[in-house]
Write a protein that holds these residues in place. Structure first.
Motif, short mmCIF file in Angstrom:
data_model
loop_
_atom_site.label_atom_id
_atom_site.label_comp_id
_atom_site.label_asym_id
_atom_site.label_seq_id
_atom_site.Cartn_x
_atom_site.Cartn_y
_atom_site.Cartn_z
N SER A 65 -93.74 -19.42 39.67
CA SER A 65 -94.12 -19.40 41.07
C SER A 65 -93.45 -20.56 41.81
N ASN A 108 -92.65 -15.09 43.60
CA ASN A 108 -94.06 -15.42 43.72
C ASN A 108 -94.18 -16.80 44.34
N THR A 161 -88.95 -10.45 45.38
CA THR A 161 -89.79 -10.41 44.19
C THR A 161 -90.40 -11.77 43.83
N SER A 174 -90.61 -15.12 36.87
CA SER A 174 -92.00 -15.16 36.47
C SER A 174 -92.70 -16.43 36.93
N SER A 221 -97.01 -20.04 45.65
CA SER A 221 -98.35 -20.60 45.60
C SER A 221 -98.40 -21.87 46.44
#
Length: 133
Positions: A8, A128, A126, A6, A130
């Motif tokens: 990043s 994430n 999967t 969950s 940034s």
């Protein structure tokens, strides 16, 4: 296997010149930012806090894993660690004109190759990301 993704992963923008094309202008690339390191003691602590096994026992098993991996790898075996993946020793060497000229002095360096398992490959997809400004 329950995977936590969950959070990043932070990336930074890095300007680099391609060493094989020094005459071309530099390009900008993204690079993952390492936020720290986890060692065997930390892994032992994490495992022990998620189970009924004591931290010292977890650390002993992890230490044994490292020693036995090195022993198996030194015997030319690949080491497959289930959902983690497979490790093997590889070498990079200089070429010779004939097979008779080849010997261990041709080896420039050795390295450890890692091939992630299907579970790890699926997990990587999967993640994430940034870009940090």
């Amino acid at each position: 296997m329950n995977l936590h993704n969950s959070l990043s992963i932070s990336l930074k923008i890095q300007e680099r010149i391609d060493p094989s094309r020094r005459d071309e202008p530099a390009k900008f690339y993204v690079q993952a930012i390492q936020t720290g390191k986890t060692d065997l003691r930390r892994l032992a602590y994490l495992i022990s806090s998620q189970s009924t096994v004591r931290q010292a026992d977890c650390l002993a098993v992890l230490d044994g894993l490292v020693l036995n991996m090195m022993d198996e790898l030194s015997q030319g075996r690949a080491v497959e660690l289930g959902d983690i993946g497979t490790f093997r020793v590889a070498v990079t060497s200089n070429g010779s004109a004939t097979p008779e000229e080849v010997n261990v002095s041709n080896i420039r360096f050795s390295r450890l190759n890692y091939r992630p398992s299907r579970v790890f490959k699926k997990w990587l997809k999967t993640l994430n990301f940034s870009i940090m400004s």
